[in-house]
Design a protein around this motif. Sequence first.
Motif, PDB file in Angstrom:
ATOM      1  N   ALA B 225       0.796  -1.154   0.318  1.00 59.01           N
ATOM      2  CA  ALA B 225       0.082   0.092   0.042  1.00 59.01           C
ATOM      3  C   ALA B 225       0.825   1.093  -0.068  1.00 59.01           C
ATOM      4  CB  ALA B 225      -1.346  -0.005   1.170  1.00 59.01           C
ATOM      5  N   THR B 326      -3.094   3.613  -0.354  1.00 60.44           N
ATOM      6  CA  THR B 326      -1.999   3.311  -2.081  1.00 60.44           C
ATOM      7  C   THR B 326      -1.461   4.416  -2.053  1.00 60.44           C
ATOM      8  OG1 THR B 326      -2.995   1.177  -1.874  1.00 60.44           O
ATOM      9  CG2 THR B 326      -0.972   1.590  -3.429  1.00 60.44           C
ATOM     10  N   GLY B 444       0.063   9.245   0.284  1.00 60.07           N
ATOM     11  CA  GLY B 444       0.310   9.663  -0.545  1.00 60.07           C
ATOM     12  C   GLY B 444      -0.037  11.292  -1.304  1.00 60.07           C
TER      13      GLY B 444
HETATM   14  K   LIG Z   1       0.918   5.253   0.336  1.00 57.71           K
END
Ligand SMILES: [K+]
Lengths: 495, 495
Positions: B225, B326, B444
């Motif tokens: 992930a 992820t 992210g």
């Molecule tokens: K990530």
Amino acid sequence: MKARAKPWLLENLRFAYYFLGVVYLAMGVVMLGLEALSLLLRESAWGFLSGAVAGLGLGAWFRKLGDPKHEPGRAEALLSIALIWLLVPALGAIPFWISGGMPYLDALFESMSGFTTTGATALADFSQFGYSLFFWRSLMQWFGGVGFLVLAVALLAHLAVAGRQLFITESTGVQKEPFTPRLRTAALSILKVYAVLTLAAAVCYWIAGVPAFEAVCNALTTLPAAGFSPNPRSFEQYTPLAQWFGTLFMFLGGAGFVLQYRLFFTLDPRPLLKDVELRVYTLIVLVFSVSLAAFLMTHHTQAMNYSWADAFRHAFFNVTSIITTTGYASADFALWVPAAQAILVTAMFVGGCAGSGAGGIKVIRLLVVGAIVRRELIRSLHPQAIITLRLGSKTLGEDVMRSVAAFITLYVALVVAGALLISLLENDFILGLTASAQAVGNIGPGLGEVGPMGSYAGLEPLSKVILIFQMWAGRIELIPVFLLLTPELWKKLRG
Amino acid sequence: MKARAKPWLLENLRFAYYFLGVVYLAMGVVMLGLEALSLLLRESAWGFLSGAVAGLGLGAWFRKLGDPKHEPGRAEALLSIALIWLLVPALGAIPFWISGGMPYLDALFESMSGFTTTGATALADFSQFGYSLFFWRSLMQWFGGVGFLVLAVALLAHLAVAGRQLFITESTGVQKEPFTPRLRTAALSILKVYAVLTLAAAVCYWIAGVPAFEAVCNALTTLPAAGFSPNPRSFEQYTPLAQWFGTLFMFLGGAGFVLQYRLFFTLDPRPLLKDVELRVYTLIVLVFSVSLAAFLMTHHTQAMNYSWADAFRHAFFNVTSIITTTGYASADFALWVPAAQAILVTAMFVGGCAGSGAGGIKVIRLLVVGAIVRRELIRSLHPQAIITLRLGSKTLGEDVMRSVAAFITLYVALVVAGALLISLLENDFILGLTASAQAVGNIGPGLGEVGPMGSYAGLEPLSKVILIFQMWAGRIELIPVFLLLTPELWKKLRG
Ligand SMILES: [K+]
Ligand SMILES: [K+]
């Protein structure tokens, strides 16, 4: 089975019906008075008359259905709280609907916003309302504030709901009495303090140059951290002195009933200096205000081009307004740069002291959560240790901690769910987040279209329904509302 | 007093030094290999060489300082976790710094983002990096994912931190062994599962038309992930089939190690159907994806003008990507309308299953909180009742509930504090909120400038420091980091 439905609801809620009947009768009488006022001022005549007739008629009927001697159990009491806090605004909306030119949904929004002391307005054009409607809007906030304090100090504390058991203390003058006298004792001392402080605020505002009618209306909505103003620009056009008075009385309002009582009736403020919640509350207001002032002084834009004195005044006024969940504004902070707004959005989650009319999470619950976290950190080092937590001189029981944890979880969940739904409905993320956060916290203004000089009138009907639900749930401290979703409540009421 | 400072830190952390030494030596060897690769490809030669020299040199030194037989106590173990998860990225950053044309702060950001499997990039221009650097970036995420699972399954569970004690179960193959063998057992079974699934993902991507190098790099960052892709447009330019494969493997990655192990090694998925967390996780992914698909299909704009099939594909891909933390994207959702983004921002707070490499709060902790709230609601009706809470067949202990409540509080507090500070620094509220939430959740992408096709390169240095701190703290589940702030830790270490 179905045939039994009516009897058990009737049987169990007899106290609620009686109480609701009395409140409706009182509202009827007040609306009769406002009817006289509106006739005198030649304002629209039908709204208060319809409200008065409905209030007196339904009130007499509910009073007859009910029974003042029927001591309610826990389930009945919690259900009654939810019911009453929904039906009182429903009646209070009638004048806005009939005389104020609002659809009933908007009128209910305005009335729920009033009685819950939220102060979010669905009024787009302030010329729709006459003096009598503005006065009614302020009055409902004042009585809503008193009602909330009775609820919080006398009822929720004794029901040990939302961590309120922490607040049971001799100093409030509320003893372990049976139901009706307990409510009466609490209501009387709260009314006394509120009346004195409201009068003081009205005089101060008036001395500082606020027109007499606006001074009275604003005084009625300052102490309960309520925030409706008959002036569409809130405190923006008042003198700096009036704005500083506003800051002072908002701070007092958020500091809570015990401080107010001690300061003005026992004239002995010394025990207050030891009060942990009060000290942290003061510290939070100072830190947020000074940070915002520093930011305003160093980041000039067209909408926030302030001198040193202006920056401090606007910072203290608007931070105090948001932290105490009052919701006045001394400037249209919806036009400030995002960074300045971020400070205010964060402040939305604080709330005043637990014994005040403020909404929000409230300082003492944040302190309890801090204590829980600290204990878990120590437990990660010493898993077998038995650690007793204290707040000031008080020991925190496990029940308080569990209640507070559950309350804050429900609070955050309701804000997040509302933010998501309103963002989807309005296609505006900042509006969704701030409208939702202000509603659950009973604050009033959001950002964007629903900023302090804006209005909720233009939102989708479904957004308004969500916000009405959030204001209602937030004000009665969530537990009575979420309880309605559990089968256990209905099982207990039935059997 | 001062003279003793060095000895007790040396004495207590002997296992950490040994472990860090071994890891540094291994990193040195890997970087030597990458040095060979970069020479072969005629890419910048000095980065990996410097990293390898530093890794081998420091590794040998730390290994000599340390002692593999020194069984650490709780305080030492927690401090070691924090220390190692800071020093490993510090070494891993060297090639980005020397060969990647990044200032060291950006290189550390990239490396911390790598090892914590966050996948937020400080790379603005992807042509700065050669193949060897992209491969290193993917490798560090893969090893970071394995490292995190060892930490979560073997270490934090046995230390009873952040509610992880709930996760101690025979099915993971991790028995109550002493320290070193326990780590080894866990690491070996995790490596085995990860290797097989990564290979499967790489082959599937490649069959679906992804260039071989990108297929391998993406496979390395899918299972943990993690989300770094050597392609600046993430999964946007791949075939629909490749995107659906991405969704499948992200879902598997977020479902966790036990599912993966059962499915591929015991070939008996039946017990999984009874797994409460897995069922709720699947339900959440479905509800969020279908809602987003419905929204995308009914709200066409220039940036999101999708057919029926496209809408479902993008909804499932990006929702799965955010919920599993992820962080891949099949479309630039930073350009979508706010309402569609609101769904993704809400999804940021979910996280995958507790036994996966996913960040975020994680499904099981949300279930525990739901159980706590439900119990308090029932308690508000029956204050004396003793209510045992269960999740599936497991009884929830009070210690688990307290740990989870503290963990989530710290989580939310860290997100809010970061959101406020970054909003102030960048003067952008949405950027501040999403950058902060993604960092603590190791996700992210954020929104705005730091959206899935954007970069964190342009942020203020202080914002980067805050985000590095948040990624670090989020990955080691907060407790080891916040423990550093308590005097109790230092007292225990000293005496
Ligand atoms: K990530
Ligand atoms: K208010």
